[in-house]
Design an enzyme around this catalytic site. Structure first.
Site, PDB file in Angstrom:
ATOM      1  N   CYS A 162     -33.474  35.769 -31.041  1.00 38.99           N
ATOM      2  CA  CYS A 162     -33.118  34.598 -31.851  1.00 38.99           C
ATOM      3  C   CYS A 162     -34.103  33.490 -31.504  1.00 38.99           C
ATOM      4  O   CYS A 162     -34.243  33.122 -30.330  1.00 38.99           O
ATOM      5  CB  CYS A 162     -31.695  34.188 -31.499  1.00 38.99           C
ATOM      6  SG  CYS A 162     -31.188  32.641 -32.248  1.00 38.99           S
ATOM      7  N   ASN A 163     -34.775  32.973 -32.517  1.00 40.67           N
ATOM      8  CA  ASN A 163     -35.733  31.899 -32.254  1.00 40.67           C
ATOM      9  C   ASN A 163     -35.043  30.624 -31.786  1.00 40.67           C
ATOM     10  O   ASN A 163     -35.561  29.911 -30.924  1.00 40.67           O
ATOM     11  CB  ASN A 163     -36.535  31.585 -33.528  1.00 40.67           C
ATOM     12  CG  ASN A 163     -37.447  32.723 -33.913  1.00 40.67           C
ATOM     13  OD1 ASN A 163     -36.985  33.731 -34.453  1.00 40.67           O
ATOM     14  ND2 ASN A 163     -38.715  32.592 -33.631  1.00 40.67           N
ATOM     15  N   THR A 164     -33.880  30.327 -32.372  1.00 33.16           N
ATOM     16  CA  THR A 164     -33.176  29.092 -32.023  1.00 33.16           C
ATOM     17  C   THR A 164     -32.742  29.123 -30.555  1.00 33.16           C
ATOM     18  O   THR A 164     -32.938  28.151 -29.810  1.00 33.16           O
ATOM     19  CB  THR A 164     -31.935  28.911 -32.931  1.00 33.16           C
ATOM     20  OG1 THR A 164     -32.325  29.106 -34.283  1.00 33.16           O
ATOM     21  CG2 THR A 164     -31.335  27.542 -32.761  1.00 33.16           C
ATOM     22  N   TYR A 182     -26.352  29.146 -35.222  1.00 36.22           N
ATOM     23  CA  TYR A 182     -26.889  28.369 -34.099  1.00 36.22           C
ATOM     24  C   TYR A 182     -27.784  27.222 -34.595  1.00 36.22           C
ATOM     25  O   TYR A 182     -27.882  26.175 -33.961  1.00 36.22           O
ATOM     26  CB  TYR A 182     -27.775  29.262 -33.213  1.00 36.22           C
ATOM     27  CG  TYR A 182     -27.067  30.147 -32.209  1.00 36.22           C
ATOM     28  CD1 TYR A 182     -25.699  30.065 -31.972  1.00 36.22           C
ATOM     29  CD2 TYR A 182     -27.806  31.071 -31.472  1.00 36.22           C
ATOM     30  CE1 TYR A 182     -25.093  30.895 -31.031  1.00 36.22           C
ATOM     31  CE2 TYR A 182     -27.210  31.900 -30.523  1.00 36.22           C
ATOM     32  CZ  TYR A 182     -25.845  31.812 -30.310  1.00 36.22           C
ATOM     33  OH  TYR A 182     -25.265  32.618 -29.374  1.00 36.22           O
ATOM     34  N   GLY A 183     -28.477  27.474 -35.695  1.00 37.71           N
ATOM     35  CA  GLY A 183     -29.549  26.567 -36.142  1.00 37.71           C
ATOM     36  C   GLY A 183     -29.215  25.080 -36.112  1.00 37.71           C
ATOM     37  O   GLY A 183     -29.971  24.276 -35.583  1.00 37.71           O
ATOM     38  N   GLU A 241     -26.415  36.459 -43.466  1.00 33.29           N
ATOM     39  CA  GLU A 241     -25.200  36.860 -42.747  1.00 33.29           C
ATOM     40  C   GLU A 241     -24.133  37.347 -43.739  1.00 33.29           C
ATOM     41  O   GLU A 241     -23.366  38.248 -43.436  1.00 33.29           O
ATOM     42  CB  GLU A 241     -24.707  35.685 -41.917  1.00 33.29           C
ATOM     43  CG  GLU A 241     -23.791  36.034 -40.774  1.00 33.29           C
ATOM     44  CD  GLU A 241     -24.410  36.897 -39.668  1.00 33.29           C
ATOM     45  OE1 GLU A 241     -25.624  36.818 -39.430  1.00 33.29           O
ATOM     46  OE2 GLU A 241     -23.650  37.659 -39.052  1.00 33.29           O
ATOM     47  N   CYS A 244     -37.290  32.811 -37.886  1.00 36.36           N
ATOM     48  CA  CYS A 244     -35.864  33.023 -37.587  1.00 36.36           C
ATOM     49  C   CYS A 244     -35.618  34.495 -37.831  1.00 36.36           C
ATOM     50  O   CYS A 244     -36.054  35.038 -38.863  1.00 36.36           O
ATOM     51  CB  CYS A 244     -35.010  32.172 -38.532  1.00 36.36           C
ATOM     52  SG  CYS A 244     -33.246  32.602 -38.540  1.00 36.36           S
ATOM     53  N   THR A 245     -34.955  35.151 -36.882  1.00 37.71           N
ATOM     54  CA  THR A 245     -34.835  36.607 -37.008  1.00 37.71           C
ATOM     55  C   THR A 245     -34.055  37.011 -38.261  1.00 37.71           C
ATOM     56  O   THR A 245     -34.307  38.075 -38.827  1.00 37.71           O
ATOM     57  CB  THR A 245     -34.192  37.216 -35.747  1.00 37.71           C
ATOM     58  OG1 THR A 245     -33.021  36.469 -35.400  1.00 37.71           O
ATOM     59  CG2 THR A 245     -35.156  37.199 -34.584  1.00 37.71           C
ATOM     60  N   HIS A 246     -33.139  36.163 -38.714  1.00 34.33           N
ATOM     61  CA  HIS A 246     -32.419  36.492 -39.953  1.00 34.33           C
ATOM     62  C   HIS A 246     -33.374  36.660 -41.138  1.00 34.33           C
ATOM     63  O   HIS A 246     -33.113  37.431 -42.053  1.00 34.33           O
ATOM     64  CB  HIS A 246     -31.414  35.390 -40.290  1.00 34.33           C
ATOM     65  CG  HIS A 246     -30.117  35.505 -39.546  1.00 34.33           C
ATOM     66  ND1 HIS A 246     -30.013  35.237 -38.206  1.00 34.33           N
ATOM     67  CD2 HIS A 246     -28.883  35.893 -39.958  1.00 34.33           C
ATOM     68  CE1 HIS A 246     -28.751  35.431 -37.825  1.00 34.33           C
ATOM     69  NE2 HIS A 246     -28.051  35.828 -38.866  1.00 34.33           N
ATOM     70  N   ASP A 274     -28.133  37.632 -30.494  1.00 36.31           N
ATOM     71  CA  ASP A 274     -28.447  36.707 -31.573  1.00 36.31           C
ATOM     72  C   ASP A 274     -27.113  36.101 -32.037  1.00 36.31           C
ATOM     73  O   ASP A 274     -26.051  36.566 -31.616  1.00 36.31           O
ATOM     74  CB  ASP A 274     -29.155  37.436 -32.728  1.00 36.31           C
ATOM     75  CG  ASP A 274     -29.534  36.509 -33.875  1.00 36.31           C
ATOM     76  OD1 ASP A 274     -29.860  35.336 -33.616  1.00 36.31           O
ATOM     77  OD2 ASP A 274     -29.500  36.954 -35.051  1.00 36.31           O
ATOM     78  N   SER A 275     -27.192  35.134 -32.912  1.00 35.10           N
ATOM     79  CA  SER A 275     -25.958  34.551 -33.440  1.00 35.10           C
ATOM     80  C   SER A 275     -25.276  35.484 -34.438  1.00 35.10           C
ATOM     81  O   SER A 275     -24.102  35.308 -34.748  1.00 35.10           O
ATOM     82  CB  SER A 275     -26.295  33.234 -34.140  1.00 35.10           C
ATOM     83  OG  SER A 275     -27.250  33.472 -35.162  1.00 35.10           O
TER      84      SER A 275
HETATM   85  N1  DGL Z   1     -31.283  34.214 -35.955  1.00 36.05           N
HETATM   86  C1  DGL Z   1     -31.400  32.905 -35.449  1.00 36.05           C
HETATM   87  C2  DGL Z   1     -32.876  32.538 -35.209  1.00 36.05           C
HETATM   88  O1  DGL Z   1     -33.697  33.400 -35.034  1.00 36.05           O
HETATM   89  C3  DGL Z   1     -30.742  31.738 -36.099  1.00 36.05           C
HETATM   90  C4  DGL Z   1     -29.750  31.852 -37.158  1.00 36.05           C
HETATM   91  C5  DGL Z   1     -28.687  30.819 -36.923  1.00 36.05           C
HETATM   92  O2  DGL Z   1     -28.822  29.668 -37.408  1.00 36.05           O
HETATM   93  O3  DGL Z   1     -27.747  31.157 -36.212  1.00 36.05           O
HETATM   94  O4  DGL Z   1     -33.217  31.389 -35.156  1.00 36.05           O
END
Ligand code: DGL
Length: 253
Positions: free
Chosen positions: A66-68, A35-36, A145, A177-179, A3-4
């Protein structure tokens, strides 16, 4: 798994619980977080670099936690590495549409997750005709984060982003988003009548199912190691605060 940042740790934690004999190597791409807002091509490049690195470490399965990154690279990764099982993250539109009584669900995700074809296809295939609102959780992954899961500013942002949709009748929020898995308590607290859909556990179960089907389960002992592309000590401290304690960490690009 990668993930990011800390988001995928929700999946790592679920996988450690479901499969305690497995060793999870977690790559946190902290140098490229978030990443988003990045172009899909850039995220894809990182996903490939990380996949190569994890395969050098003899990964037998890769979870794109990570969804992104899943939206930007999952199909391409599968194509490029046909012998490697990949498990990706897709917003839980299917369970949300099944559970929503008002037939109005909100997906909270990054702009990268809404871009490209994957999200569209999921809504088309699994939306069951429900109204699916998209809300970009701008600033939320950054707050998580920084460890500000319950900070007043995070709470205010959650309210500001979701209140308009709840007022319009949405009764279900998908954490796309996993966050955002770490924001579930605050979302429930702010909107007690809202159903929150988090797919971390389902994804961990899917990874375990694939390992079992391939007869590739480890006899143990399991564990968790962390690689971070920037500030591994800081990342380890953040992971520990989330209750995910790695045994080994290192830095790499
Ligand atoms: N955790 C990431 C997701 O699931 C994205 C967070 C990010 O923007 O890096 O999309």
């Amino acid at each position: 798994m990668f993930d990011s940042g800390v988001g995928g740790l929700a999946v790592a934690r679920a996988l450690r619980q479901a499969a305690p004999d497995e060793h999870v190597l977690y790559f946190a791409d902290t140098a490229w977080f978030p990443y988003g807002p990045r172009p899909a091509a850039e995220v894809r490049k990182r996903a490939f670099a990380i996949a190569h690195r994890l395969l050098e470490e003899e990964a037998k399965l890769i979870v794109v936690a990570c969804n992104t990154a899943s939206a930007a690279a999952l199909a391409e990764l599968r194509q490029a590495f046909p012998a490697v099982p990949f498990v990706g993250m897709v917003p839980g539109v299917k369970p949300a549409a099944a559970r929503s009584r008002s037939r109005h669900v909100v997906v909270l995700a990054t702009e990268g997750t809404f871009d490209g074809g994957l999200f569209e296809r999921v809504v088309e295939e699994f939306g069951r005709g429900a109204l699916v609102s998209r809300v970009v959780g701008r600033g939320l992954a950054e707050a998580v984060e920084r460890g500000e899961y319950e900070a007043p500013s995070t709470r205010a942002r959650v309210r500001e982003l979701l209140a308009p949709e709840v007022t319009r009748g949405a009764d279900t929020v998908v954490l796309g988003c996993t966050h955002y898995a770490f924001l579930a308590p605050v979302i429930r607290d702010e909107f007690p009548s809202i159903e929150v859909v988090d797919t971390s556990e389902a994804v961990a179960r899917r990874a375990l199912d694939l390992l079992q089907a391939a007869d590739a389960c480890s006899p143990g002992p399991g564990g968790l190691s962390i690689i971070a592309s920037l500030d591994p000590e800081g990342f380890r401290a953040r992971a520990s605060r989330l209750g995910v304690i790695p045994q080994r960490e290192e830095a790499t690009r």
